[in-house]
Design a protein around this motif. Structure first.
Motif, PDB file in Angstrom:
ATOM      1  N   ASP A  72       0.838  -1.217   0.000  1.00  0.00           N
ATOM      2  CA  ASP A  72       0.000   0.000   0.000  1.00  0.00           C
ATOM      3  C   ASP A  72       0.865   1.255   0.000  1.00  0.00           C
ATOM      4  O   ASP A  72       0.632   2.182  -0.780  1.00  0.00           O
ATOM      5  N   GLU A  73       1.847   1.253   0.893  1.00  0.00           N
ATOM      6  CA  GLU A  73       2.714   2.428   1.018  1.00  0.00           C
ATOM      7  C   GLU A  73       3.477   2.674  -0.289  1.00  0.00           C
ATOM      8  O   GLU A  73       3.538   3.792  -0.792  1.00  0.00           O
ATOM      9  N   ALA A  74       4.046   1.592  -0.804  1.00  0.00           N
ATOM     10  CA  ALA A  74       4.853   1.725  -2.021  1.00  0.00           C
ATOM     11  C   ALA A  74       4.005   2.235  -3.179  1.00  0.00           C
ATOM     12  O   ALA A  74       4.464   3.049  -3.988  1.00  0.00           O
ATOM     13  N   TYR A  75       2.754   1.799  -3.239  1.00  0.00           N
ATOM     14  CA  TYR A  75       1.898   2.166  -4.372  1.00  0.00           C
ATOM     15  C   TYR A  75       1.548   3.657  -4.360  1.00  0.00           C
ATOM     16  O   TYR A  75       1.282   4.256  -5.406  1.00  0.00           O
ATOM     17  N   LYS A  76       1.561   4.229  -3.160  1.00  0.00           N
ATOM     18  CA  LYS A  76       1.241   5.664  -3.059  1.00  0.00           C
ATOM     19  C   LYS A  76       2.293   6.498  -3.777  1.00  0.00           C
ATOM     20  O   LYS A  76       1.996   7.580  -4.270  1.00  0.00           O
ATOM     21  N   ASN A  77       3.530   5.996  -3.791  1.00  0.00           N
ATOM     22  CA  ASN A  77       4.580   6.700  -4.516  1.00  0.00           C
ATOM     23  C   ASN A  77       4.640   6.156  -5.946  1.00  0.00           C
ATOM     24  O   ASN A  77       5.468   5.310  -6.284  1.00  0.00           O
ATOM     25  N   GLN A  78       3.748   6.670  -6.783  1.00  0.00           N
ATOM     26  CA  GLN A  78       3.621   6.149  -8.148  1.00  0.00           C
ATOM     27  C   GLN A  78       4.908   6.278  -8.948  1.00  0.00           C
ATOM     28  O   GLN A  78       5.245   5.420  -9.758  1.00  0.00           O
ATOM     29  N   ASP A  79       5.614   7.370  -8.687  1.00  0.00           N
ATOM     30  CA  ASP A  79       6.822   7.605  -9.467  1.00  0.00           C
ATOM     31  C   ASP A  79       7.826   6.467  -9.259  1.00  0.00           C
ATOM     32  O   ASP A  79       8.362   5.891 -10.204  1.00  0.00           O
ATOM     33  N   GLU A  80       8.023   6.140  -8.007  1.00  0.00           N
ATOM     34  CA  GLU A  80       8.971   5.073  -7.689  1.00  0.00           C
ATOM     35  C   GLU A  80       8.433   3.707  -8.133  1.00  0.00           C
ATOM     36  O   GLU A  80       9.172   2.856  -8.612  1.00  0.00           O
ATOM     37  N   TRP A  81       7.139   3.541  -7.955  1.00  0.00           N
ATOM     38  CA  TRP A  81       6.498   2.271  -8.340  1.00  0.00           C
ATOM     39  C   TRP A  81       6.746   1.965  -9.824  1.00  0.00           C
ATOM     40  O   TRP A  81       7.172   0.876 -10.195  1.00  0.00           O
ATOM     41  N   VAL A  82       6.502   2.959 -10.658  1.00  0.00           N
ATOM     42  CA  VAL A  82       6.667   2.751 -12.096  1.00  0.00           C
ATOM     43  C   VAL A  82       8.130   2.427 -12.419  1.00  0.00           C
ATOM     44  O   VAL A  82       8.423   1.541 -13.232  1.00  0.00           O
ATOM     45  N   SER A  83       9.045   3.108 -11.745  1.00  0.00           N
ATOM     46  CA  SER A  83      10.465   2.788 -11.971  1.00  0.00           C
ATOM     47  C   SER A  83      10.762   1.332 -11.627  1.00  0.00           C
ATOM     48  O   SER A  83      11.464   0.637 -12.350  1.00  0.00           O
ATOM     49  N   LYS A  84      10.219   0.897 -10.506  1.00  0.00           N
ATOM     50  CA  LYS A  84      10.419  -0.508 -10.107  1.00  0.00           C
ATOM     51  C   LYS A  84       9.908  -1.466 -11.193  1.00  0.00           C
ATOM     52  O   LYS A  84      10.549  -2.466 -11.505  1.00  0.00           O
ATOM     53  N   CYS A  85       8.753  -1.130 -11.737  1.00  0.00           N
ATOM     54  CA  CYS A  85       8.158  -1.999 -12.769  1.00  0.00           C
ATOM     55  C   CYS A  85       9.048  -2.038 -14.005  1.00  0.00           C
ATOM     56  O   CYS A  85       9.287  -3.110 -14.578  1.00  0.00           O
ATOM     57  N   ILE A  86       9.543  -0.885 -14.415  1.00  0.00           N
ATOM     58  CA  ILE A  86      10.382  -0.839 -15.618  1.00  0.00           C
ATOM     59  C   ILE A  86      11.668  -1.637 -15.397  1.00  0.00           C
ATOM     60  O   ILE A  86      12.064  -2.456 -16.231  1.00  0.00           O
ATOM     61  N   ILE A  87      12.279  -1.417 -14.231  1.00  0.00           N
ATOM     62  CA  ILE A  87      13.527  -2.146 -13.935  1.00  0.00           C
ATOM     63  C   ILE A  87      13.266  -3.657 -13.924  1.00  0.00           C
ATOM     64  O   ILE A  87      14.042  -4.448 -14.468  1.00  0.00           O
ATOM     65  N   SER A  88      12.148  -4.042 -13.341  1.00  0.00           N
ATOM     66  CA  SER A  88      11.835  -5.479 -13.280  1.00  0.00           C
ATOM     67  C   SER A  88      11.683  -6.062 -14.680  1.00  0.00           C
ATOM     68  O   SER A  88      12.241  -7.116 -14.989  1.00  0.00           O
ATOM     69  N   VAL A  89      10.906  -5.397 -15.518  1.00  0.00           N
ATOM     70  CA  VAL A  89      10.719  -5.905 -16.878  1.00  0.00           C
ATOM     71  C   VAL A  89      12.074  -6.006 -17.584  1.00  0.00           C
ATOM     72  O   VAL A  89      12.390  -7.008 -18.240  1.00  0.00           O
ATOM     73  N   ALA A  90      12.902  -4.988 -17.399  1.00  0.00           N
ATOM     74  CA  ALA A  90      14.214  -4.971 -18.069  1.00  0.00           C
ATOM     75  C   ALA A  90      15.061  -6.186 -17.683  1.00  0.00           C
ATOM     76  O   ALA A  90      15.925  -6.605 -18.438  1.00  0.00           O
ATOM     77  N   ARG A  91      14.793  -6.738 -16.505  1.00  0.00           N
ATOM     78  CA  ARG A  91      15.648  -7.830 -16.002  1.00  0.00           C
ATOM     79  C   ARG A  91      15.018  -9.218 -16.133  1.00  0.00           C
ATOM     80  O   ARG A  91      15.490 -10.183 -15.535  1.00  0.00           O
ATOM     81  N   MET A  92      13.942  -9.309 -16.901  1.00  0.00           N
ATOM     82  CA  MET A  92      13.206 -10.584 -16.989  1.00  0.00           C
ATOM     83  C   MET A  92      13.657 -11.505 -18.124  1.00  0.00           C
ATOM     84  O   MET A  92      13.071 -12.562 -18.346  1.00  0.00           O
ATOM     85  N   GLY A  93      14.698 -11.098 -18.848  1.00  0.00           N
ATOM     86  CA  GLY A  93      15.123 -11.877 -20.011  1.00  0.00           C
ATOM     87  C   GLY A  93      15.311 -13.364 -19.743  1.00  0.00           C
ATOM     88  O   GLY A  93      14.986 -14.211 -20.576  1.00  0.00           O
ATOM     89  N   PHE A  94      15.802 -13.677 -18.551  1.00  0.00           N
ATOM     90  CA  PHE A  94      16.086 -15.077 -18.194  1.00  0.00           C
ATOM     91  C   PHE A  94      14.856 -15.977 -18.332  1.00  0.00           C
ATOM     92  O   PHE A  94      14.975 -17.177 -18.570  1.00  0.00           O
ATOM     93  N   PHE A  95      13.665 -15.416 -18.158  1.00  0.00           N
ATOM     94  CA  PHE A  95      12.477 -16.272 -18.050  1.00  0.00           C
ATOM     95  C   PHE A  95      11.777 -16.554 -19.384  1.00  0.00           C
ATOM     96  O   PHE A  95      10.646 -17.039 -19.413  1.00  0.00           O
ATOM     97  N   SER A  96      12.477 -16.281 -20.475  1.00  0.00           N
ATOM     98  CA  SER A  96      11.926 -16.690 -21.773  1.00  0.00           C
ATOM     99  C   SER A  96      11.990 -18.210 -21.893  1.00  0.00           C
ATOM    100  O   SER A  96      12.990 -18.837 -21.526  1.00  0.00           O
TER     101      SER A  96
END
Ligand code: NTF
Length: 838
Positions: A784-808
């Motif tokens: 809940d707390e993390a979601y309130k900070n949308q700016d940081e949340w979106v960054s986390k999502c982008i970084i996560s997607v960028a690092r998902m290559g292994f799971f193809s």
């Protein structure tokens, strides 16, 4: 085949796939007017779907023909993936995207008066699977074709796939899924028919050289008819084959002799009995029920597939010893383990090889993938049942076991107990055949599906086998997912955004290219586009929720999603108890306090096995809780609880791209891998999860700041369970309050949920719901707390997607190819690829 002088004509008139919009439209109109015998005056969306699919199927099948010719000519090693489940979902969108002609089709359909989305939505899912295991097989087929591996899938053509789930008054109701009314994606091969034998007896005799032989005689014959489904690779002309077997009475339509003698009913009954074999998919996930018909399905499918594989090998006129150099067979779980026995029988009884020679071929051919450690899911078949249905196979199993146990005895002469522990035959009443042990003994490699899982099988259920065969026989191949379906197809806008920053669609073939996104994690403009896409996906899901449940949800709320089969070990009960806890907290707050809360929509979806009463109770509770909370004015938008009916692959494609957070909260050590966790992160959602299955490797890849982990570790589970049963077990205080509320009848008749509550309060809490409840809720507060900070949340999502290559699943298939199958890709020639649209 056609003699040389006439081949010129064949070459001149060879079928070609369309490439242009004009050719596509021509094909569609031709199919509407001829194949379907309709016209522009009565071509509805169903007919347009059928015609568009047939146009693509024609294209695929010419590619398929060339791929098969090329493979036959190259005469190299092929992979055969034997799976009782292939959860394919829809085929048209996938075919359009993999062939690279979706834009052409879109424009063409529009020109003919249709919207492509409406046409795609006409298709019935091919739902020949239960959950993760079947969907994994489907992702593997996509990767095998996309990477140009010469590979075939073999499965069963069920007339009824997994049942359709309806929710009536909060309860699950099962409705049959008859999906074959019109299926343009299959080719019946009425010329590829195999006789399959059941029952009967074994006759022993001496051949002319005085050798002891066995022959399986009598019993009954059922026919297996092949249906081929073309599997297009992405951005390659390679098109592989999925061959599904359908059962048919040996005597054709029905027995004419019986019919003529007036016994009409029983002549039809014989036919129906034969057709029953491939009639229905067993709807159990992670559970073995040991029904005779299931064993019949397994042998039917395995015997037909092996006949096919052996026939293909024999055409090459090679020595039998070369079989393992030409053929790799992967056993998707223990369901096809009879293949080990059937190949030994073919080599021994039909081809006349000696035991040792045959066994050395067999055990080099197979690889076995284990997908679960849950005891209730490990297959065992009763010996009497086996004796009756497959008498010769039982003899061979006993012989395999004898030689195996003799070798164990030689290795561990002082350890008497080990023999009973590892015997393929369990000395119970009745005796049972342990299929996993048979699969291990009959394979050259055994793998688990995520690191923790592969370690667990080595230290628990297969521990003795590591001692016997050495550690090298056991390996790990962490599961993967195809980015074609789970990013490009499910989330076209995100795929387009990624393509615009990484230099085109190359990331769909090499998912590590996603790394390039990391530099945009703080890019304002990029983040804005990213967030807009997520919002649009949530709006789309909100519409679906509105139209299917009538509940209005706010797309700006945090969407918290748990979609997967309903199972106690997956702990949907913990999630819904958490929702009740949240509800009670909201109710106890002042309006001022409530204003500070982050609004949340808790979304559930998934089927319960029809005989799994506790799982059905969980669905019932979720629906009842939703009914109370969703209309409580104190709560409003702060919390909505939704159960989405009939979760399947095509719904997953709408649901997964819309998540902010998704739940992967199995008791540590129970979920072998999980694959939806990968899909959610790849679509820019964060996850809350336990240290279980692939969650652990996802954390390693994306970083622990980008995942919400909680709960006890696998290594502590045994002690905690022991303490529940023999020590003191105090209920978590928040959970106690939740139970009180349920018992008060706030969510309907408390009696309906007493077993669910009792399992935790009084019966040992096997899945550690109480032990993990506090840490679960605390972590949800962090979310809940993390979601309130949308700016940081979106960054986390982008970084996560960028690092998902292994799971193809491409990475995963390359690992199988290299470390288990020893096969090489066989790329199409240049000219062949030219037919592809871009
Ligand atoms: C499932 N196993 C596991 O429960 C999942 O964790 C895993 O992701 C998938 O396999 C795919 O590997 C089964 O369905 C079965 F049959 F083994 F119980």
């Amino acid at each position: 085949s056609i003699p040389e002088p006439q081949r010129e004509a064949w070459k001149k008139f060879a079928a070609k796939g369309f490439r242009t919009q004009e050719d596509f439209e021509k094909e569609v109109v031709r199919h509407v007017e001829t194949t379907l015998a309709r016209s522009m005056f009565n071509c509805d969306e169903t007919a347009a779907y059928a015609a568009a699919s047939l146009a693509f199927r024609d294209r695929l099948i010419t590619q398929w023909n060339r791929t098969q010719q090329r493979q036959t000519f190259a005469d190299g090693k092929r992979v055969y993936y034997l799976s009782l489940e292939f959860l394919m979902g829809r085929a048209l969108d996938n075919a359009m995207l993999n062939v690279g002609l979706k834009d052409v089709a879109k424009a063409g359909l529009q020109d003919l008066g249709f919207r492509i989305e409406d046409i795609i939505n006409q298709e019935h899912d091919a739902a020949l699977g239960n959950g993760g295991l079947g969907r994994l097989a489907a992702c593997f087929l996509d990767s095998l074709a996309s990477l140009n591996y010469p590979a075939w899938g073999y499965g069963l053509r069920y007339r009824y796939g997994i049942f359709k789930q309806e929710i009536v008054d909060g309860y699950q109701v099962e409705v049959p899924d008859y999906w074959l009314d019109f299926n343009p994606w299959e080719f019946p091969r009425h010329d590829v028919v195999v006789d399959i034998q059941f029952y009967g007896h074994v006759r022993k005799f001496q051949d002319t050289q005085g050798k002891q032989c066995s022959s399986w005689e009598g019993g009954e014959i059922v026919k297996a008819v092949a249906y081929d489904v073309p599997i297009p690779g992405f951005d390659t002309a390679a098109t592989n084959n999925l061959r599904l077997w359908s059962s048919k009475a040996a005597s054709g339509e029905f027995d004419f002799q019986k019919f003529n003698s007036g016994d009409y009913e029983s002549s039809v009954a014989d036919q129906q009995r034969a057709e029953t074999i491939s009639a229905v998919l067993y709807p159990n996930d992670n559970l073995d029920r040991g029904k005779e018909l299931r064993l019949k399905q397994q042998y039917f499918w395995v015997a037909a597939s092996l006949y096919d594989i052996v026939r293909r090998f024999k055409k090459s006129k090679r020595a039998w010893s070369e079989f393992p150099d030409q053929v790799a067979i992967q056993l998707n779980d223990t369901h096809p383990t009879l293949a080990v026995v059937e190949l030994q029988r073919i080599l021994l009884d039909l081809e006349g090889l000696e035991w040792d020679e045959a066994w050395s071929i067999v055990s080099k051919t197979f690889g076995y993938t284990n997908h679960t450690v849950l005891p209730e899911a490990l297959e065992k078949w009763s010996v009497p049942l086996f004796q009756n249905l497959l008498p010769r196979h039982l003899q061979i199993i006993y012989e395999i076991n004898l030689y195996f146990l003799q070798s164990v005895e030689r290795k561990f002469p002082k350890d008497r107990d080990i023999l009973a522990r590892v015997s393929i035959i369990e000395e119970s009443q009745p005796k049972m055949v342990r299929m996993a042990f048979l699969a291990i003994v009959g394979s050259h490699k055994v793998n688990g599906v995520a690191e923790l899982h592969s370690d667990l099988i080595k230290t628990t259920i297969f521990k003795d086998f590591v001692k016997i065969f050495g550690p090298d026989k056991f390996t790990n191949v962490t599961n993967g997912i195809t980015p074609r379906r789970w990013l490009h197809q499910a989330n076209p806008r995100l795929s387009e955004l990624i393509a615009s920053k990484t230099g085109g669609l190359g990331f769909l073939k090499d998912l590590n290219i996603l790394n390039d996104l990391e530099k945009y994690a703080d890019d304002k403009e990029f983040k804005k586009e990213w967030a807009e896409i997520k919002y649009a996906n949530k709006v789309q899901l909100a519409k679906h929720i509105k139209s299917t449940t009538g509940v209005t949800v706010n797309p700006s709320a945090l969407f918290d999603i748990q979609v997967k089969r309903i199972h106690e070990y997956k702990r949907q009960q913990m999630n819904i108890f958490g929702c009740i806890h949240r509800y009670l907290t909201i109710k106890s707050m002042t309006p001022e306090e409530r204003k500070k809360l982050a609004p949340r929509v808790s979304i559930f979806g998934g089927k319960a096995a029809p005989g799994y009463w506790m799982a059905k109770t969980i669905i019932h509770l979720i629906n009842n809780v939703g009914a109370v909370i969703n209309k409580d004015p104190d709560v409003g938008d702060l919390l909505k609880v939704i159960f989405l009916e009939d979760y399947n692959v095509s719904k997953a494609e709408i649901i997964i791209p819309a998540s902010d957070i998704s739940e992967h909260i199995s008791t540590a050590g129970t979920e072998a891998s999980g694959t939806s966790n990968m899909k959610f992160v790849l679509n820019g959602g964060l996850i809350i999860g336990t240290c279980d299955g692939a969650n652990i490797e996802i954390t390693r890849e994306i970083g622990e700041n980008n995942i919400f982990l909680f709960g006890n570790l696998a290594e502590d589970v045994e002690d905690l369970r022991h303490a529940h049963n023999y020590g003191s077990h105090t209920l978590d205080p928040d959970l106690a309050k939740v139970f009180e509320e349920i018992k008060k009848g706030t969510f309907g008749d408390a009696g309906a949920f007493s077993a669910l509550v009792g399992a935790i309060e009084d019966h040992g809490d096997y899945y550690l719901v109480s032990d993990d409840f506090h840490s679960y809720n605390q972590t949800q507060t962090l979310v809940d707390e993390a979601y309130k900070n949308q700016d940081e949340w979106v960054s986390k999502c982008i970084i996560s997607v960028a690092r998902m290559g292994f799971f193809s699943s491409d990475r995963c298939i390359n690992e199988y190819a290299e470390s288990i199958w020893n096969v090489e890709p066989l790329a199409p020639e240049k000219g062949e690829t030219d037919g592809l649209g871009k």
